[in-house]
Design a protein around this motif. Structure first.
Motif, PDB file in Angstrom:
ATOM      1  N   GLY A  86       0.739  -1.073  -0.041  1.00 42.28           N
ATOM      2  CA  GLY A  86       0.410  -0.023  -0.107  1.00 42.28           C
ATOM      3  C   GLY A  86       1.170   1.494   0.535  1.00 42.28           C
ATOM      4  N   THR A  87       2.356   1.076  -0.474  1.00 41.92           N
ATOM      5  CA  THR A  87       3.151   2.397   0.012  1.00 41.92           C
ATOM      6  C   THR A  87       4.327   2.452  -1.495  1.00 41.92           C
ATOM      7  OG1 THR A  87       4.860   1.384   1.027  1.00 41.92           O
ATOM      8  CG2 THR A  87       3.077   2.425   2.130  1.00 41.92           C
ATOM      9  N   LEU A  88       4.451   3.240  -1.533  1.00 46.29           N
ATOM     10  CA  LEU A  88       5.172   3.874  -3.005  1.00 46.29           C
ATOM     11  C   LEU A  88       6.325   4.268  -2.473  1.00 46.29           C
ATOM     12  CD1 LEU A  88       6.104   4.049  -5.999  1.00 46.29           C
ATOM     13  CD2 LEU A  88       5.661   6.790  -5.820  1.00 46.29           C
ATOM     14  N   THR A  89       7.890   3.484  -2.230  1.00 51.35           N
ATOM     15  CA  THR A  89       9.592   3.306  -2.334  1.00 51.35           C
ATOM     16  C   THR A  89       9.780   4.225  -3.239  1.00 51.35           C
ATOM     17  OG1 THR A  89       8.646   1.668  -1.264  1.00 51.35           O
ATOM     18  CG2 THR A  89      11.331   2.171  -1.612  1.00 51.35           C
ATOM     19  N   THR A  90      10.997   4.937  -2.957  1.00 49.33           N
ATOM     20  CA  THR A  90      11.649   5.802  -4.284  1.00 49.33           C
ATOM     21  C   THR A  90      13.211   5.761  -3.906  1.00 49.33           C
ATOM     22  OG1 THR A  90       9.363   7.707  -4.392  1.00 49.33           O
ATOM     23  CG2 THR A  90      11.714   8.127  -5.382  1.00 49.33           C
ATOM     24  N   VAL A  91      13.703   5.409  -5.398  1.00 47.00           N
ATOM     25  CA  VAL A  91      14.873   5.506  -5.165  1.00 47.00           C
ATOM     26  C   VAL A  91      15.713   5.643  -5.928  1.00 47.00           C
ATOM     27  CG1 VAL A  91      17.148   4.160  -5.149  1.00 47.00           C
ATOM     28  CG2 VAL A  91      14.346   2.255  -4.127  1.00 47.00           C
ATOM     29  N   HIS A  92      17.046   6.753  -5.984  1.00 44.41           N
ATOM     30  CA  HIS A  92      17.165   7.407  -6.900  1.00 44.41           C
ATOM     31  C   HIS A  92      18.397   7.329  -6.217  1.00 44.41           C
ATOM     32  CE1 HIS A  92      18.185  10.890  -9.100  1.00 44.41           C
ATOM     33  NE2 HIS A  92      19.019  11.323  -8.115  1.00 44.41           N
ATOM     34  N   ARG A  93      20.073   7.314  -8.331  1.00 46.92           N
ATOM     35  CA  ARG A  93      21.063   7.447  -8.093  1.00 46.92           C
ATOM     36  C   ARG A  93      22.003   8.302  -8.870  1.00 46.92           C
ATOM     37  NH1 ARG A  93      25.642   5.314  -5.354  1.00 46.92           N
ATOM     38  NH2 ARG A  93      27.357   4.772  -6.746  1.00 46.92           N
ATOM     39  N   GLU A  94      22.527   8.994  -8.429  1.00 43.06           N
ATOM     40  CA  GLU A  94      23.051   9.869  -9.394  1.00 43.06           C
ATOM     41  C   GLU A  94      24.309   9.378  -9.497  1.00 43.06           C
ATOM     42  OE1 GLU A  94      22.833  13.804 -11.438  1.00 43.06           O
ATOM     43  OE2 GLU A  94      21.000  12.837 -10.138  1.00 43.06           O
ATOM     44  N   PHE A  95      24.975   9.113 -10.589  1.00 43.01           N
ATOM     45  CA  PHE A  95      26.543   8.555 -11.180  1.00 43.01           C
ATOM     46  C   PHE A  95      26.730   9.757 -10.883  1.00 43.01           C
ATOM     47  CE2 PHE A  95      23.151   4.844 -11.644  1.00 43.01           C
ATOM     48  CZ  PHE A  95      23.838   4.041 -11.213  1.00 43.01           C
ATOM     49  N   GLY A  96      27.876   9.577 -10.979  1.00 46.09           N
ATOM     50  CA  GLY A  96      29.262  10.835 -10.856  1.00 46.09           C
ATOM     51  C   GLY A  96      30.288  10.444 -11.916  1.00 46.09           C
ATOM     52  N   SER A  97      31.498  10.716 -11.837  1.00 44.93           N
ATOM     53  CA  SER A  97      32.495  10.367 -12.056  1.00 44.93           C
ATOM     54  C   SER A  97      32.825   8.824 -12.267  1.00 44.93           C
ATOM     55  CB  SER A  97      33.820  11.574 -12.261  1.00 44.93           C
ATOM     56  OG  SER A  97      33.967  11.174 -11.263  1.00 44.93           O
ATOM     57  N   THR A  98      33.017   9.119 -10.393  1.00 47.12           N
ATOM     58  CA  THR A  98      33.237   8.115 -10.003  1.00 47.12           C
ATOM     59  C   THR A  98      32.359   7.123  -8.664  1.00 47.12           C
ATOM     60  OG1 THR A  98      34.630   8.978  -8.225  1.00 47.12           O
ATOM     61  CG2 THR A  98      35.682   8.116 -10.259  1.00 47.12           C
ATOM     62  N   PRO A  99      32.843   6.049  -8.296  1.00 50.12           N
ATOM     63  CA  PRO A  99      30.988   5.575  -7.667  1.00 50.12           C
ATOM     64  C   PRO A  99      31.529   6.523  -6.037  1.00 50.12           C
ATOM     65  CG  PRO A  99      32.697   3.366  -8.097  1.00 50.12           C
ATOM     66  CD  PRO A  99      33.460   5.388  -9.191  1.00 50.12           C
ATOM     67  N   ASP A 100      32.348   6.663  -5.366  1.00 49.51           N
ATOM     68  CA  ASP A 100      32.810   8.097  -4.130  1.00 49.51           C
ATOM     69  C   ASP A 100      32.331   9.060  -4.537  1.00 49.51           C
ATOM     70  OD1 ASP A 100      35.382   8.669  -5.829  1.00 49.51           O
ATOM     71  OD2 ASP A 100      36.061   9.010  -4.071  1.00 49.51           O
ATOM     72  N   LYS A 101      32.307   9.240  -6.295  1.00 52.75           N
ATOM     73  CA  LYS A 101      31.788  10.252  -5.955  1.00 52.75           C
ATOM     74  C   LYS A 101      29.972  11.071  -6.663  1.00 52.75           C
ATOM     75  CE  LYS A 101      35.588  13.551  -5.936  1.00 52.75           C
ATOM     76  NZ  LYS A 101      36.660  12.661  -5.624  1.00 52.75           N
ATOM     77  N   SER A 102      29.734   9.883  -6.420  1.00 49.91           N
ATOM     78  CA  SER A 102      28.501   9.345  -6.934  1.00 49.91           C
ATOM     79  C   SER A 102      26.884   9.631  -5.692  1.00 49.91           C
ATOM     80  CB  SER A 102      28.056   7.771  -7.260  1.00 49.91           C
ATOM     81  OG  SER A 102      28.669   8.380  -8.427  1.00 49.91           O
ATOM     82  N   HIS A 103      26.128   9.902  -5.684  1.00 48.10           N
ATOM     83  CA  HIS A 103      24.995  10.103  -4.405  1.00 48.10           C
ATOM     84  C   HIS A 103      23.802   9.074  -4.557  1.00 48.10           C
ATOM     85  CE1 HIS A 103      24.319  13.700  -6.260  1.00 48.10           C
ATOM     86  NE2 HIS A 103      22.942  13.426  -5.926  1.00 48.10           N
ATOM     87  N   SER A 104      23.115   8.713  -3.966  1.00 51.08           N
ATOM     88  CA  SER A 104      21.985   7.935  -4.016  1.00 51.08           C
ATOM     89  C   SER A 104      20.973   7.800  -2.585  1.00 51.08           C
ATOM     90  CB  SER A 104      21.933   6.429  -4.127  1.00 51.08           C
ATOM     91  OG  SER A 104      22.945   5.703  -3.175  1.00 51.08           O
ATOM     92  N   TYR A 105      19.912   7.927  -3.091  1.00 48.95           N
ATOM     93  CA  TYR A 105      18.705   7.802  -1.961  1.00 48.95           C
ATOM     94  C   TYR A 105      17.433   7.340  -1.803  1.00 48.95           C
ATOM     95  CZ  TYR A 105      15.875  11.097  -4.448  1.00 48.95           C
ATOM     96  OH  TYR A 105      15.150  11.920  -5.323  1.00 48.95           O
ATOM     97  N   SER A 106      16.686   6.656  -0.737  1.00 51.16           N
ATOM     98  CA  SER A 106      15.776   5.797  -1.045  1.00 51.16           C
ATOM     99  C   SER A 106      14.949   5.936   0.200  1.00 51.16           C
ATOM    100  CB  SER A 106      16.062   4.427  -0.749  1.00 51.16           C
ATOM    101  OG  SER A 106      16.286   3.559   0.638  1.00 51.16           O
ATOM    102  N   LEU A 107      13.817   6.609  -0.123  1.00 49.12           N
ATOM    103  CA  LEU A 107      12.679   7.054   0.764  1.00 49.12           C
ATOM    104  C   LEU A 107      11.287   6.021   1.024  1.00 49.12           C
ATOM    105  CD1 LEU A 107      11.238  10.730  -0.978  1.00 49.12           C
ATOM    106  CD2 LEU A 107      12.955   9.468   1.855  1.00 49.12           C
ATOM    107  N   SER A 108      11.376   5.146   1.882  1.00 48.21           N
ATOM    108  CA  SER A 108      10.152   4.630   1.904  1.00 48.21           C
ATOM    109  C   SER A 108       9.454   4.440   3.569  1.00 48.21           C
ATOM    110  CB  SER A 108      11.170   2.427   2.626  1.00 48.21           C
ATOM    111  OG  SER A 108      11.422   2.499   2.876  1.00 48.21           O
ATOM    112  N   PHE A 109       8.496   3.185   3.959  1.00 51.15           N
ATOM    113  CA  PHE A 109       7.449   3.234   4.588  1.00 51.15           C
ATOM    114  C   PHE A 109       7.185   2.530   5.676  1.00 51.15           C
ATOM    115  CE2 PHE A 109       5.926   7.104   2.058  1.00 51.15           C
ATOM    116  CZ  PHE A 109       6.391   7.822   2.509  1.00 51.15           C
ATOM    117  N   GLU A 110       7.948   3.083   6.767  1.00 51.75           N
ATOM    118  CA  GLU A 110       6.721   1.415   8.138  1.00 51.75           C
ATOM    119  C   GLU A 110       6.065   1.702   8.579  1.00 51.75           C
ATOM    120  OE1 GLU A 110      10.377   1.295  10.439  1.00 51.75           O
ATOM    121  OE2 GLU A 110      11.873   0.249   8.822  1.00 51.75           O
TER     122      GLU A 110
END
Length: 235
Positions: A86-110
């Motif tokens: 019954g909920t929507l989970t959001t996942v986003h990934r921002e790919f940078g030049s290298t993995p350590d220059k990248s960032h990501s996040y997820s929003l979910s519910f409990e």
């Protein structure tokens, strides 16, 4: 006997429904929205599904593995989210030049025990990131706090990492779970300044004691000496 089976079968089906069995056709499904920049191929629980942006609201609730591979660079990322019915989970990934220059996040519910409560749980990599909610300090990650339902702005800072701002909506009766990874800060080397020639300062000599030197009288030589007058010879 047949009559007893006819009456017993609905009771068994209803019992399965109450138990929440995975075969229950009335169970609520979970949704997920996956985005990235740039576009990436998406794999869910080992199955290739599509590329970003991806949306599906007919998934089975439970722990789910998400994999993304950037189409242009081939850089990959993997994360886990808990899908809640019954909920929507959001996942986003921002790919940078290298993995350590990248960032990501997820929003979910409990789901919370009290339907009138609402809260947020924040997890970060690195931990101990400074948290602000709607511009007000809220401690350090990991953090959990009661919060009013509605849209909120979550800001994060950590030494050596890029500041991050995430917008999230809190729902009554649920805990919003915000899980994010920060990207390291770009270190730009400081160029060595080129020396610029400048006129040197004029040095004023220090005064010294003056020594008076008296010249010695010129000694006579055999050469003629110019005189101020002309001598006349005797007659």
């Amino acid at each position: 006997m047949r009559s007893r089976l006819i009456h017993t079968l609905p009771i068994l089906l209803f019992s399965v429904f109450l138990a929440g069995c995975q075969f229950n056709p009335f169970a609520k499904k979970a949704g997920i929205q996956i985005t990235s920049h740039p576009d990436a191929n998406v794999i869910i629980n080992g199955k290739s599904v599509s590329k970003t942006p991806f949306y599906d609201e007919n998934l089975t609730p439970g722990m789910t593995t998400i994999q993304m591979t950037a189409i242009d660079s081939g850089q990959s990322w993997e994360g886990k989210v808990n899908l809640v019915s019954g909920t929507l989970t959001t996942v986003h990934r921002e790919f940078g030049s290298t993995p350590d220059k990248s960032h990501s996040y997820s929003l979910s519910f409990e789901k919370l025990a009290n339907n009138k409560d609402s809260s947020v749980s924040i997890i970060s990599l690195p931990s101990n990131a400074t948290v602000s909610i709607d511009g007000k300090p809220a401690g350090f990650t990991p953090a959990t706090a009661d919060i009013a339902p509605g849209p909120h702005v979550f800001s994060f800072t950590a030494p050596g990492y890029q500041d991050k701002i995430i917008n999230g909506a809190v729902q009554i009766g649920y805990r919003l779970v915000l899980n994010f990874t920060m990207s390291t800060m770009e270190i730009v080397p400081t160029p060595t300044p080129t020396p610029i020639a400048t006129p040197s300062a004029t040095l004023t000599p220090k005064p010294t004691n003056t020594i008076s030197i008296t010249p010695l009288p010129k000694q006579a030589t055999t050469s003629a000496v110019v005189k101020p007058y002309v001598e006349q010879s005797g007659r």
